[in-house]
Design an enzyme around this catalytic site. Structure first.
Site, short mmCIF file in Angstrom:
data_model
loop_
_atom_site.label_atom_id
_atom_site.label_comp_id
_atom_site.label_asym_id
_atom_site.label_seq_id
_atom_site.Cartn_x
_atom_site.Cartn_y
_atom_site.Cartn_z
N ASP A 93 1.06 -1.41 0.04
CA ASP A 93 -0.11 -0.36 -0.20
C ASP A 93 0.65 1.49 -0.02
O ASP A 93 0.54 2.53 0.57
CB ASP A 93 -0.70 -0.25 1.05
CG ASP A 93 -0.21 0.22 2.20
OD1 ASP A 93 0.57 -0.20 2.35
OD2 ASP A 93 -1.40 0.32 3.37
N HIS A 141 23.61 10.47 -17.55
CA HIS A 141 22.20 10.51 -16.79
C HIS A 141 22.91 9.58 -15.24
O HIS A 141 22.03 9.35 -15.38
CB HIS A 141 21.18 9.82 -17.53
CG HIS A 141 20.62 10.31 -18.66
ND1 HIS A 141 20.15 10.42 -19.49
CD2 HIS A 141 21.04 11.88 -18.84
CE1 HIS A 141 19.46 11.19 -20.11
NE2 HIS A 141 20.02 13.03 -19.68
N ASP A 176 24.59 17.76 -11.02
CA ASP A 176 23.45 17.92 -11.50
C ASP A 176 22.11 18.16 -10.32
O ASP A 176 22.16 16.80 -10.89
CB ASP A 176 23.26 17.68 -12.78
CG ASP A 176 22.39 18.34 -14.06
OD1 ASP A 176 21.56 18.77 -12.84
OD2 ASP A 176 22.47 18.18 -15.10
N ASP A 180 17.46 24.50 -12.54
CA ASP A 180 18.50 22.82 -12.54
C ASP A 180 19.45 23.47 -12.70
O ASP A 180 20.38 24.56 -13.39
CB ASP A 180 17.85 22.38 -14.41
CG ASP A 180 18.67 21.70 -14.60
OD1 ASP A 180 19.35 20.92 -14.28
OD2 ASP A 180 17.63 21.47 -16.21
N HIS A 224 25.83 16.86 -25.98
CA HIS A 224 24.68 17.05 -25.83
C HIS A 224 24.34 18.72 -25.98
O HIS A 224 25.24 19.75 -26.99
CB HIS A 224 23.52 17.18 -24.42
CG HIS A 224 24.91 17.76 -23.23
ND1 HIS A 224 24.56 18.88 -23.11
CD2 HIS A 224 26.44 16.60 -22.57
CE1 HIS A 224 25.49 18.74 -22.29
NE2 HIS A 224 26.42 18.00 -21.39
N HIS A 274 17.54 24.42 -22.37
CA HIS A 274 16.30 23.77 -22.97
C HIS A 274 15.12 24.98 -21.87
O HIS A 274 15.84 25.23 -21.15
CB HIS A 274 16.05 22.38 -22.10
CG HIS A 274 16.26 21.98 -20.55
ND1 HIS A 274 15.57 22.26 -19.61
CD2 HIS A 274 17.90 21.47 -20.38
CE1 HIS A 274 16.55 22.01 -18.83
NE2 HIS A 274 17.99 21.61 -18.98
N HIS A 304 12.15 19.74 -18.44
CA HIS A 304 12.32 20.16 -19.67
C HIS A 304 11.45 20.31 -20.25
O HIS A 304 10.46 19.89 -19.89
CB HIS A 304 12.73 18.81 -20.50
CG HIS A 304 14.52 18.03 -19.88
ND1 HIS A 304 14.87 17.23 -20.93
CD2 HIS A 304 14.93 19.05 -19.10
CE1 HIS A 304 16.40 17.51 -20.73
NE2 HIS A 304 16.43 17.93 -19.41
N GLU A 319 24.13 25.18 -20.60
CA GLU A 319 24.13 23.65 -19.34
C GLU A 319 25.72 23.06 -20.23
O GLU A 319 25.35 21.83 -20.17
CB GLU A 319 24.02 23.08 -19.12
CG GLU A 319 22.23 22.19 -19.75
CD GLU A 319 21.52 21.51 -18.86
OE1 GLU A 319 22.28 20.32 -18.96
OE2 GLU A 319 21.28 22.14 -19.69
N TYR A 330 33.42 16.40 -21.93
CA TYR A 330 33.06 15.46 -21.54
C TYR A 330 34.63 14.19 -21.85
O TYR A 330 34.29 13.55 -23.24
CB TYR A 330 32.15 14.06 -21.05
CG TYR A 330 30.77 14.88 -20.94
CD1 TYR A 330 30.68 14.75 -19.58
CD2 TYR A 330 30.62 16.12 -22.01
CE1 TYR A 330 29.14 16.07 -19.39
CE2 TYR A 330 29.01 16.70 -21.21
CZ TYR A 330 28.96 16.86 -20.15
OH TYR A 330 27.79 17.34 -20.06
N ARG A 367 30.26 20.12 -16.73
CA ARG A 367 29.15 20.75 -16.86
C ARG A 367 29.47 21.96 -15.84
O ARG A 367 29.23 21.51 -14.74
CB ARG A 367 27.86 19.48 -17.13
CG ARG A 367 26.82 20.37 -17.46
CD ARG A 367 25.83 19.96 -18.19
NE ARG A 367 25.53 19.28 -16.95
CZ ARG A 367 25.32 17.26 -16.49
NH1 ARG A 367 25.95 17.06 -18.11
NH2 ARG A 367 24.82 16.50 -15.69
N GLU A 374 26.41 24.73 -15.65
CA GLU A 374 24.63 25.35 -15.61
C GLU A 374 23.87 26.01 -14.89
O GLU A 374 23.96 26.06 -13.56
CB GLU A 374 23.51 23.24 -15.43
CG GLU A 374 22.36 23.40 -16.27
CD GLU A 374 21.25 22.73 -15.83
OE1 GLU A 374 21.97 21.95 -15.41
OE2 GLU A 374 20.17 22.43 -16.73
N1 GLY Z 1 18.60 17.80 -15.32
C1 GLY Z 1 18.76 17.69 -16.23
C2 GLY Z 1 19.41 18.77 -17.17
O1 GLY Z 1 20.26 19.63 -17.18
O2 GLY Z 1 18.69 18.76 -18.41
MN MN Z 2 20.56 20.10 -14.90
MN MN Z 3 19.31 21.47 -17.93
#
Ligand code: GLY
Ligand code: MN
Ligand code: MN
Length: 433
Positions: free
Chosen positions: A37, A239, A256, A267, A346, A350, A357, A380, A384, A401, A403
């Site tokens: 439950d 990820h 991140d 973010d 990447h 976004h 996103h 961001e 890498y 990274r 961001e």
């Molecule tokens: N945390 C997801 C991104 O940076 O897009």
């Molecule tokens: Mn992020």
């Molecule tokens: Mn992001």
């Protein structure tokens, strides 16, 4: 905190856009059972929240332009002292009218009986087609039964996805939404700063994650997504969410992570040395990523295409990769052949809002969309660098990274997450303190 009249205005705007002869149906998120439950944490559906500010499951918003006994209708759970003893308080039908500004409210278990009647005089049915296949089936069922009973004389002949109208509205943030986003960004920045201050060799990724979550929850802002807390080579997994490994003494830590305030997300990514001092090679790569982020942020301006800040970031990253001797040839050739993708795979950002996103089209008629005031984006860039034989030893397993969350203004970009340091010297100083 967004007041009920703002939610009412959002519904009214949608009503005026869909116009006479339409009906709009939007469902809440469902509670999802994990086992026994216990459920997964409940998070309201962003579209439903945007239009209602209502945080319960088992609810459906229906808008019917021109309906005399009320255009804005909510189906929701009735008050039930026995159930509320187990699951907590419910708003109830009267609350939907008094507190949410709905014009009419019905018990959600009467949906099957009442909804076909609401559709009778409508030609077009708007709903979020494809979002929840089970709800799609219910909506189709109501409409098809009505059409069959009336031999096609009654009920909407046309089904239109609500996505475009609603998501265009969500893309431009109101001043209250911006206030919520500043708050989420501020708390996320404090948590990131705390992670930097706490970090030292001998710790585990999970301990750092706990610092972040503690700061978010202490300030009433749950995480906006599963944090990435990636020591050393784990930063190369874009990820990575296992967050359970010991931190490397000499390595970097890429975090991140963000939280949400009234469902509006932050973010943030930062990368810093576990021991508080960048090695010369780490610093070289770091400075390239940071310079690329600064160049990109400067492109987040009203009237510039969305794509421009990605292009600005890539140009600086490619020049840096050439300087590091990881790429050969000219900047233009490397960009044209996309050779940088080995180290940067990447996009540079976004939309950001109720969803991390966030919704909204990035292209209009094949062209990158122009930025407008009160759109919010992330910026961001990263690099890498793996451990292949052709990579110099000192550069191996460096994943970086940086961001930030940026609001488009009439003038200079507003960095909502600027409170957390990103300059290498400022990070080292903070970690010494
Ligand atoms: N945390 C997801 C991104 O940076 O897009
Ligand atoms: Mn992020
Ligand atoms: Mn992001």
């Amino acid at each position: 905190m967004i007041r009920p009249d703002e939610f009412t205005r959002r519904r009214a705007r949608l009503l005026s856009e869909t116009g006479p002869g339409s009906i709009v149906v939007v469902a809440s998120a469902r509670e999802v059972l994990r086992n026994g439950d216990s459920c997964y944490p409940f998070r309201q559906d962003s579209d439903f929240w945007y239009l209602t500010g209502f945080d319960e499951p088992e609810a459906v918003l229906v808008l019917v332009p021109g309906r005399e006994s009320g255009e804005q209708i909510l189906f929701l759970r009735e008050s039930d002292p026995e159930r509320e003893r187990w699951d907590g308080p419910r708003l109830g039908l009267a609350g939907a009218i008094e507190q949410l500004g709905m014009e009419d409210a019905f018990p959600v278990h009467d949906l099957d009986d009442i909804l076909p009647g609401l559709m009778e005089g409508c030609e077009r049915l708007y709903h979020l087609v494809g979002k929840d296949p089970a709800f799609d089936q219910r909506v189709l069922g109501w409409r098809n039964r009505l059409r069959a009973r009336s031999k096609g004389q009654k009920g909407p002949g046309e089904i239109v996805s609500l996505e475009h109208l609603l998501h265009e509205q969500r893309l431009i943030k109101s001043s209250e939404e911006v206030r919520c986003m500043r708050r989420a960004a501020g708390v996320a920045a404090q948590a990131m700063t705390r992670a930097m201050r706490t970090c030292r060799p001998g710790m585990n990724e999970g301990e750092i994650q706990a610092e972040l979550i503690h700061e978010y929850q202490r300030q009433g802002c749950p995480p906006s997504y599963l944090p990435i807390v990636a020591g050393g080579a784990n930063a190369l997994i874009l990820h990575y969410i296992a967050n359970n490994q010991p931190l490397p003494d000499e390595g970097l830590l890429l975090i991140d992570a963000g939280c949400e305030y009234h469902n509006y997300a932050a973010d943030i990514s930062r990368t810093f040395p576990v021991a508080g001092r960048f090695s010369p090679a780490q610093r070289d790569v770091y400075e390239i990523v940071l310079a690329s982020q600064h160049a990109a942020i400067d492109e987040v301006r009203s009237g510039r295409p969305f794509q421009a800040y990605h292009e600005a970031a890539v140009r600086v990253l490619v020049q840096g990769l050439i300087d590091l001797k990881l790429l050969a040839g000219s900047v233009d050739d490397n960009i044209e052949q996309e050779r940088f993708r080995r180290f940067y795979m990447h996009k540079t950002g976004h939309w950001l809002g109720l969803d991390v996103h966030d919704v909204g089209d990035y292209r209009i008629e094949g062209q990158s969309r122009l930025l407008e005031r009160n759109m919010v984006v992330t910026v961001e860039p990263g690099l890498y660098i793996g451990a292949d034989d052709d990579i110099p030893e000192a550069l191996r397993n460096i994943g970086i990274r940086v961001e930030d969350d940026i609001r488009v203004t009439q003038g200079d970009p507003e960095n909502l997450t600027r409170a957390v340091p990103s300059a290498a010297d400022a990070i080292e100083e903070l970690m010494r303190g």
